[in-house]
Structures are given as structure tokens and as C-alpha cells.
Write a protein that holds these residues in place. Structure first.
Motif, PDB file in Angstrom:
ATOM      1  N   SER A  86       0.842  -1.196   0.000  1.00 53.50           N
ATOM      2  CA  SER A  86       0.000   0.000   0.000  1.00 53.50           C
ATOM      3  C   SER A  86       0.876   1.245   0.000  1.00 53.50           C
ATOM      4  CB  SER A  86      -0.909   0.008   1.235  1.00 53.50           C
ATOM      5  OG  SER A  86      -0.146   0.322   2.384  1.00 53.50           O
ATOM      6  N   PHE A  87       0.291   2.358  -0.450  1.00 55.02           N
ATOM      7  CA  PHE A  87       1.043   3.604  -0.483  1.00 55.02           C
ATOM      8  C   PHE A  87       1.462   4.056   0.923  1.00 55.02           C
ATOM      9  CE2 PHE A  87       1.344   8.286  -0.853  1.00 55.02           C
ATOM     10  CZ  PHE A  87       2.384   8.330  -1.760  1.00 55.02           C
ATOM     11  N   LYS A 172      -0.127   2.295  -7.528  1.00 58.67           N
ATOM     12  CA  LYS A 172      -0.183   2.278  -6.058  1.00 58.67           C
ATOM     13  C   LYS A 172       1.195   2.092  -5.433  1.00 58.67           C
ATOM     14  CE  LYS A 172      -3.773   0.071  -3.775  1.00 58.67           C
ATOM     15  NZ  LYS A 172      -4.617  -1.150  -3.796  1.00 58.67           N
ATOM     16  N   THR A 173       1.943   1.128  -5.944  1.00 55.56           N
ATOM     17  CA  THR A 173       3.272   0.888  -5.358  1.00 55.56           C
ATOM     18  C   THR A 173       4.363   0.703  -6.407  1.00 55.56           C
ATOM     19  OG1 THR A 173       2.926  -1.498  -5.240  1.00 55.56           O
ATOM     20  CG2 THR A 173       2.294  -0.228  -3.309  1.00 55.56           C
TER      21      THR A 173
END
Lengths: 219, 250
Positions: A86-87, A172-173
Motif C-alpha cells: 500500500s502507499f 499504487k506501489t
């Protein structure tokens, strides 16, 4: 390519902002620690903060995978099963990884200023917080800017930690350095070459700016 | 440029000098799914011959790229049949040495006991936040995982939850630490693991994972490399490979 560039800039920007809020007061506390007890404590804290400079990102990444995971203490605070992939997870990792790049120059800056300005402000009955914000921060603006630029540039180029905990999710990543790695790995060399060139140029500009700043007299 | 070349030559010379004094040594690039059996095979080969096998583990695609850039591997134990063929076509591998050393099997694995059911229905349940799959562009087991999701008709719903491991080894790490609730790994990675839960994906759900071995250009004149390849075909080696859940060559 677009989302990865945006994501990388967001990650670097947010990491730098958080490090300014947390790292600068921390650097101040470390620079001020003189007494026997707090001095020893500051020594240990300073060594811990500098650790990411020498630890391989894989070690930090591995610890983060455990720390951010379902058995770690952080995920429940965010109400999720894991912060990996996750960010916010990347931001936490980047802050730890870039912490010394903020704290070291700022701490050295505060130490170089000495205590005369601080003591003068206190003698004139300024509250400590007021003296810190209105006197010490402006005096240390040079080192703080150096720390911010270094943290930003360092996060731009971060690879190992993101690789260990990111999981390569586009938008996102999946940061620039990861995208470049994937492109090289799959023989997509023209795309890798363009991105790598852009990243090298931006990094050069940052370092050049840093060196110029260092030549300017701040005091 | 010239000075960096001579520096490289010096470094190469320095690394080669001590090797000359010891027993012969050969470097083998091994697809990550074959890590455990490769370690045991290399140890058994070393005991038998006294020669030294150095193993390097990673994703097949990554190794193929490195070989095109002159990586000094003598042998590639790939996780597919495509990469060895590509390297042969590029003149970087010896076609006559090509053979299938294992046929891989795909497993859906979770560190949670009782989570993965015996029919893989959990994939359609939506009860997980992340599913770990190896990078399908670099790792054949990743491609097989994606294919399975498509065969089962759940790819569209599961796709946003996919997290990608750089190799099948990192994929396993994501699952074993619980960061991903489940994911696709190689049977060989989990066959000796008694905890958690797993589903052996039926072979009809994905293209067979034919794992080929090939002698590379760097191993052309290397007797140890050739002996190790021959060793992989001995009944003893074949038995050890099948004990990790691999099927025999078709």
C-alpha cells in the motif's frame, strides 16, 4: 509510465514533508543533548537513525514486511490486515530509509550554530517553542533545505525497500525505479533507457542545486 | 572507458586467481522454484566428484537477460522451455544439450490453516485483500497463475488484488509472512510444509510448466558443467527431483 512518475513524486514529496515535521525537531533534540544521560541516549538514537545508511535495503525491507504485516503492530492502527503493498506502507518505509538524510545535516547545522542565539532568545523571555520556531529554524534554513533536498532525491531513487514491500501494483506501489527494473528484466530496453535517463537527469539537477546551496553563506 | 575496462580486467583476474588453486568450479543459474532440489543435487554431485557447483537463484527471465549481457553462467536451469530456446536462437546456448529436467506443478497456498479449500473456491470468495503471484513476464509460475485465474473465470474480479513478487521465492515470502492471504507458488516450495493450506491446481487449468536445462556459451568447454548436466539425468537425481513434486519429462 505516467502513473509511476506521479506516484514517485508523491512518495518523495510526502516523505520529505513528514521528515521535515519529525526529523527537524529530532535533530534539534539530538544536537541539544549535552548532559551525561541525555548525551548517551542521543548517541544511541543517533546511531539508530544512521543505521539505514549502512544496512542493506533488503534487511530494512524484511523487517518492514514483518512490522507492516498482520502480526505487526501498525496494520491494526490503520484498520487493515497489512500495510505492505500500500502507499501508506511505502511512505512509512521511505521515512525510515531517508531519515538519516534529513537528520544528519540538520543536526550538524544546529550544532554549528552553537547555543548563543538560543540562550539570548531565552534570556529575552521567549518561550522555548517560540524561540525554536522564530529564531532557530530561520537560522538553520540552509541545513534544513539541504536535508529536504537530500531526502527528496534519495526517495526518488529508492529501490530495495520498495521492491521488498511494494508488490508492484501499478499506480499504487510501482515506482519509477521498479518500473525501470521490470523493463530491463523483460528486455524492454528503450523504455528503460528513457526512464533511466530522465531519473539520472533529475537526480543530477538535485545534486547540482545542493552543491550550489552549500556555497552560499547562510549565517 | 579504457581505464574502466582495464580495471574490470584486473578485477576479473583477481577473482580467477584463487579459483585456479582449488578444485574446478561451475556456476549454475537456477530458476527460483528449483532452489531446494538444486541445493541437494549440487551437494550430492560435489560429494561424488569433488567439483564445486555454485548456484545462483532468480527468475528465469532475469537470467536470460543477464546471459545476453555476458553473465558467466555455465548452465541455465530454466522454469520454462521458451528462454533456453531463445538463448539457443541467439547462439548463446548449445542446442544439443537441451533437455527437460522437470515438469512443474502449480499450487495455491496460504499460511492460514484451512483457508484454501480442495477445489480453489476461495478464489471466487472475495474474502482476501491480496493475492501474490510471481511477475508473469519474468517467471513462468506467475504466468501459469494468471492463466489459472482466467480458466476459472475469476481473473477480472481478482486482478485488482494481485501483488507481484519479483520471483516465485519472493511470492512465497509475501504469503508466508501473511501479508498476502494466499498466492500461487510452485509445489516444490511447499511440498515439505505441513502448516497452512494448499490446493494443487489441476494440470488442465494451465499450460504445462516444462522446465528445460541448457548448457550456455560460458560452459561450452567446461567438463564440470557437462558432468553436472549428465548427473541431472541419472536415476538418483530424477528420483530426488520427483520427491519435490515435479513430474517427469513427457
Amino acid at each position: 509510465m505516467g502513473p509511476a512518475i506521479l506516484l514517485t513524486l508523491e512518495l518523495a514529496g510526502l516523505t520529505t514533508a513528514i521528515l521535515l515535521l519529525l526529523g527537524v525537531p529530532l535533530a534539534w533534540a539530538l544536537a541539544r543533548a549535552r548532559a551525561r544521560w541525555s548525551g548517551a541516549l542521543a548517541g544511541v538514537a543517533g546511531a539508530l537513525i544512521a543505521l539505514p545508511l549502512v544496512l542493506p535495503p533488503t534487511v530494512l525491507g524484511f523487517y518492514l514486511l514483518i512490522l507492516l504485516g498482520p502480526r505487526g503492530p501498525l496494520a491494526p492502527l490503520f484498520g487493515v490486515t497489512t500495510l505492505a503493498f500500500s502507499f501508506p506502507g511505502l511512505v512509512i518505509g521511505s521515512c525510515l530509509y531517508s531519515l538519516p538524510f534529513m537528520v544528519q545535516p540538520v543536526r550538524a547545522g544546529f550544532a554549528a550554530l552553537g547555543s548563543s542565539a538560543w540562550e539570548a532568545a531565552l534570556t529575552l523571555r521567549a518561550a522555548p517553542l517560540d524561540a525554536f520556531v522564530t529564531v532557530m529554524l530561520p537560522l538553520a534554513r540552509g541545513p534544513i533545505l539541504t536535508g529536504a533536498l537530500l531526502s527528496f532525491a534519495h526517495t526518488l531513487g529508492e529501490f530495495g525497500v520498495v521492491m521488498m514491500i511494494g508488490g508492484d501494483i501499478p499506480g499504487k506501489t510501482e515506482t519509477l525505479s521498479i518500473l525501470i527494473f521490470d523493463d530491463v528484466e523483460t528486455l524492454n530496453w528503450s523504455a528503460a533507457g528513457h526512464l533511466a535517463g530522465a531519473l539520472a537527469l533529475v537526480s543530477f539537477l538535485f545534486i547540482w542545486l545542493l552543491l550550489r546551496l552549500e556555497r552560499r553563506p547562510w549565517a | 572507458m579504457k581505464s574502466s575496462l582495464s580495471l574490470l580486467a584486473l578485477l576479473a583476474a583477481l577473482t580467477l586467481v584463487p579459483l585456479g588453486a582449488r578444485a574446478a568450479s561451475t556456476t549454475v543459474a537456477v530458476a527460483a522454484n528449483f532452489t531446494q532440489p538444486a541445493k541437494r543435487l549440487a551437494a550430492a554431485f560435489e560429494r561424488k566428484t569433488g567439483d564445486n557447483i555454485v548456484l545462483s537463484f532468480g527468475a528465469s527471465g532475469q537470467f536470460a537477460t543477464e546471459v545476453t549481457q555476458g553473465a558467466p553462467y555455465a548452465i541455465l536451469l530454466s522454469a520454462d522451455e521458451e528462454r533456453p530456446k531463445q538463448l539457443i536462437a541467439l547462439g548463446l546456448a548449445d542446442e544439443s544439450s537441451l533437455f527437460t529436467y522437470a515438469v512443474g506443478k502449480l499450487v495455491l497456498f496460504s499460511a492460514k490453516p484451512g483457508y484454501v479449500d480442495a477445489a480453489g473456491k476461495v478464489l471466487g470468495s472475495g474474502s482476501f485483500a491480496h493475492i501474490a503471484i510471481a511477475d508473469p513476464k519474468a517467471a513462468p509460475y506467475g504466468a501459469a497463475g494468471i492463466e489459472t485465474l482466467k480458466t476459472l473465470g475469476v481473473y477480472a474480479t481478482v486482478a485488482p488484488k494481485i501483488v507481484t513478487g519479483k520471483s516465485i521465492a519472493q511470492t512465497y515470502q509475501f504469503i508466508a509472512t501473511g501479508n498476502a492471504a494466499l498466492g500461487f507458488v510452485a509445489l516444490s516450495q511447499v511440498i515439505k510444509i505441513k502448516t497452512g493450506s494448499q490446493w494443487l491446481v489441476p494440470a488442465k487449468d494451465y499450460q504445462p510448466i516444462i522446465q528445460d536445462a541448457v548448457l550456455l556459451k560460458a560452459g561450452e568447454h567446461d567438463p564440470v558443467a557437462k558432468a553436472f548436466l549428465a548427473y541431472l539425468k541419472t536415476p538418483r537425481a530424477v528420483k530426488l527431483i520427483s520427491s519435490y513434486g515435479y513430474a517427469a519429462a513427457p
